[in-house]
Scaffold this motif. Structure first.
Motif, PDB file in Angstrom:
ATOM      1  N   LEU A 145       0.823  -1.200   0.000  1.00 48.52           N
ATOM      2  CA  LEU A 145       0.000   0.000   0.000  1.00 48.52           C
ATOM      3  C   LEU A 145       0.864   1.260   0.000  1.00 48.52           C
ATOM      4  CD1 LEU A 145      -2.986   0.731   0.027  1.00 48.52           C
ATOM      5  CD2 LEU A 145      -2.830   0.906   2.505  1.00 48.52           C
ATOM      6  N   SER A 146       2.033   1.192   0.621  1.00 43.44           N
ATOM      7  CA  SER A 146       2.917   2.364   0.636  1.00 43.44           C
ATOM      8  C   SER A 146       3.392   2.706  -0.779  1.00 43.44           C
ATOM      9  CB  SER A 146       4.116   2.121   1.551  1.00 43.44           C
ATOM     10  OG  SER A 146       5.006   1.182   0.996  1.00 43.44           O
ATOM     11  N   PHE A 147       3.687   1.709  -1.589  1.00 38.77           N
ATOM     12  CA  PHE A 147       4.107   1.981  -2.962  1.00 38.77           C
ATOM     13  C   PHE A 147       2.956   2.552  -3.784  1.00 38.77           C
ATOM     14  CE2 PHE A 147       4.763   0.712  -7.408  1.00 38.77           C
ATOM     15  CZ  PHE A 147       5.953   1.376  -7.650  1.00 38.77           C
ATOM     16  N   GLY A 183       3.907  11.825   2.664  1.00 37.75           N
ATOM     17  CA  GLY A 183       4.155  11.501   4.066  1.00 37.75           C
ATOM     18  C   GLY A 183       3.492  10.202   4.481  1.00 37.75           C
ATOM     19  N   LEU A 184       2.272   9.970   3.984  1.00 34.27           N
ATOM     20  CA  LEU A 184       1.581   8.727   4.304  1.00 34.27           C
ATOM     21  C   LEU A 184       2.312   7.522   3.714  1.00 34.27           C
ATOM     22  CD1 LEU A 184      -0.932   7.395   5.556  1.00 34.27           C
ATOM     23  CD2 LEU A 184      -2.056   7.707   3.344  1.00 34.27           C
ATOM     24  N   GLY A 185       2.821   7.659   2.501  1.00 34.55           N
ATOM     25  CA  GLY A 185       3.572   6.563   1.887  1.00 34.55           C
ATOM     26  C   GLY A 185       4.834   6.235   2.664  1.00 34.55           C
ATOM     27  N   ILE A 186       5.533   7.274   3.114  1.00 37.48           N
ATOM     28  CA  ILE A 186       6.759   7.050   3.897  1.00 37.48           C
ATOM     29  C   ILE A 186       6.417   6.421   5.246  1.00 37.48           C
ATOM     30  CG2 ILE A 186       8.651   8.237   5.078  1.00 37.48           C
ATOM     31  CD1 ILE A 186       8.671  10.206   2.708  1.00 37.48           C
ATOM     32  N   ALA A 187       5.345   6.892   5.880  1.00 41.62           N
ATOM     33  CA  ALA A 187       4.942   6.333   7.177  1.00 41.62           C
ATOM     34  C   ALA A 187       4.497   4.878   7.043  1.00 41.62           C
ATOM     35  CB  ALA A 187       3.822   7.177   7.777  1.00 41.62           C
ATOM     36  N   LEU A 188       3.776   4.555   5.986  1.00 41.92           N
ATOM     37  CA  LEU A 188       3.363   3.168   5.770  1.00 41.92           C
ATOM     38  C   LEU A 188       4.573   2.270   5.532  1.00 41.92           C
ATOM     39  CD1 LEU A 188       0.218   3.559   3.500  1.00 41.92           C
ATOM     40  CD2 LEU A 188       0.296   2.592   5.793  1.00 41.92           C
ATOM     41  N   PHE A 189       5.554   2.763   4.793  1.00 40.67           N
ATOM     42  CA  PHE A 189       6.763   1.976   4.540  1.00 40.67           C
ATOM     43  C   PHE A 189       7.523   1.730   5.840  1.00 40.67           C
ATOM     44  CE2 PHE A 189      11.312   1.758   3.537  1.00 40.67           C
ATOM     45  CZ  PHE A 189      11.310   0.594   2.781  1.00 40.67           C
ATOM     46  N   ALA A 190       7.713   2.797   6.625  1.00 41.34           N
ATOM     47  CA  ALA A 190       8.432   2.642   7.894  1.00 41.34           C
ATOM     48  C   ALA A 190       7.659   1.724   8.838  1.00 41.34           C
ATOM     49  CB  ALA A 190       8.658   4.008   8.532  1.00 41.34           C
ATOM     50  N   GLY A 191       6.339   1.866   8.867  1.00 44.81           N
ATOM     51  CA  GLY A 191       5.527   1.005   9.721  1.00 44.81           C
ATOM     52  C   GLY A 191       5.586  -0.449   9.309  1.00 44.81           C
ATOM     53  N   SER A 192       5.638  -0.700   8.011  1.00 48.21           N
ATOM     54  CA  SER A 192       5.727  -2.094   7.555  1.00 48.21           C
ATOM     55  C   SER A 192       7.068  -2.714   7.940  1.00 48.21           C
ATOM     56  CB  SER A 192       5.522  -2.172   6.049  1.00 48.21           C
ATOM     57  OG  SER A 192       6.628  -1.619   5.361  1.00 48.21           O
ATOM     58  N   ILE A 193       8.134  -1.951   7.881  1.00 49.27           N
ATOM     59  CA  ILE A 193       9.442  -2.462   8.278  1.00 49.27           C
ATOM     60  C   ILE A 193       9.459  -2.760   9.789  1.00 49.27           C
ATOM     61  CG2 ILE A 193      11.914  -1.903   8.451  1.00 49.27           C
ATOM     62  CD1 ILE A 193      10.917  -2.482   5.594  1.00 49.27           C
ATOM     63  N   VAL A 194       8.891  -1.847  10.569  1.00 44.59           N
ATOM     64  CA  VAL A 194       8.858  -2.059  12.032  1.00 44.59           C
ATOM     65  C   VAL A 194       8.002  -3.267  12.384  1.00 44.59           C
ATOM     66  CG1 VAL A 194       8.002  -1.030  14.184  1.00 44.59           C
ATOM     67  CG2 VAL A 194       9.365   0.338  12.615  1.00 44.59           C
ATOM     68  N   MET A 195       6.837  -3.405  11.743  1.00 35.53           N
ATOM     69  CA  MET A 195       5.962  -4.545  12.038  1.00 35.53           C
ATOM     70  C   MET A 195       6.570  -5.861  11.588  1.00 35.53           C
ATOM     71  SD  MET A 195       1.987  -3.515  11.522  1.00 35.53           S
ATOM     72  CE  MET A 195       2.122  -2.864   9.896  1.00 35.53           C
ATOM     73  N   ALA A 196       7.360  -5.859  10.527  1.00 36.98           N
ATOM     74  CA  ALA A 196       7.936  -7.104  10.037  1.00 36.98           C
ATOM     75  C   ALA A 196       9.015  -7.647  10.969  1.00 36.98           C
ATOM     76  CB  ALA A 196       8.507  -6.885   8.640  1.00 36.98           C
ATOM     77  N   PHE A 197       9.745  -6.760  11.642  1.00 37.16           N
ATOM     78  CA  PHE A 197      10.876  -7.220  12.439  1.00 37.16           C
ATOM     79  C   PHE A 197      10.648  -7.150  13.946  1.00 37.16           C
ATOM     80  CE2 PHE A 197      12.932  -6.060   8.391  1.00 37.16           C
ATOM     81  CZ  PHE A 197      13.459  -7.305   8.087  1.00 37.16           C
ATOM     82  N   PHE A 198       9.589  -6.490  14.376  1.00 40.56           N
ATOM     83  CA  PHE A 198       9.395  -6.368  15.833  1.00 40.56           C
ATOM     84  C   PHE A 198       8.053  -6.853  16.237  1.00 40.56           C
ATOM     85  CE2 PHE A 198      12.573  -3.061  14.884  1.00 40.56           C
ATOM     86  CZ  PHE A 198      13.605  -3.550  15.636  1.00 40.56           C
TER      87      PHE A 198
END
Length: 95
Positions: free
Chosen positions: A52-54, A80-95
């Motif tokens: 969704l971020s892309f 900003g929403l795209g960047i936040a979704l990307f960062a959130g997906s990285i955080v959710m994938a590893f933590f």
């Protein structure tokens, strides 16, 4: 009839407009849409956020090119929403 450098002076050459999306971006959007549908059906939230971020980032490109200065705030919000979704997906994938 006078001729100006081999052409009639009143003919106008049509300027070729660059396409809104390249072929790679079109293929990426199709792949991200397929990944998004798979993530929703499988319940994979980080993958859904990532795809969704892309798609939101490509929406930013559409709004900024189509709207110009009138929709600058909306285009900035989508970026900003795209960047936040990307960062959130990285955080959710590893933590």
């Amino acid at each position: 009839m006078s001729v100006f450098r081999g052409r009639t002076p009143w003919t106008e050459e049509k300027k070729k407009q660059p396409p809104l999306f390249s072929n790679g971006e079109k293929a990426g959007m199709a792949l991200c849409l397929a990944m998004l549908l798979f993530a929703i059906s499988d319940g994979d939230v980080p993958l859904a956020f990532f795809s969704l971020s892309f798609l939101v980032y490509e929406g930013y490109n559409v709004v900024s090119k189509a709207g110009g200065e009138r929709f600058h705030a909306l285009a900035s919000f989508l970026l900003g929403l795209g960047i936040a979704l990307f960062a959130g997906s990285i955080v959710m994938a590893f933590f």
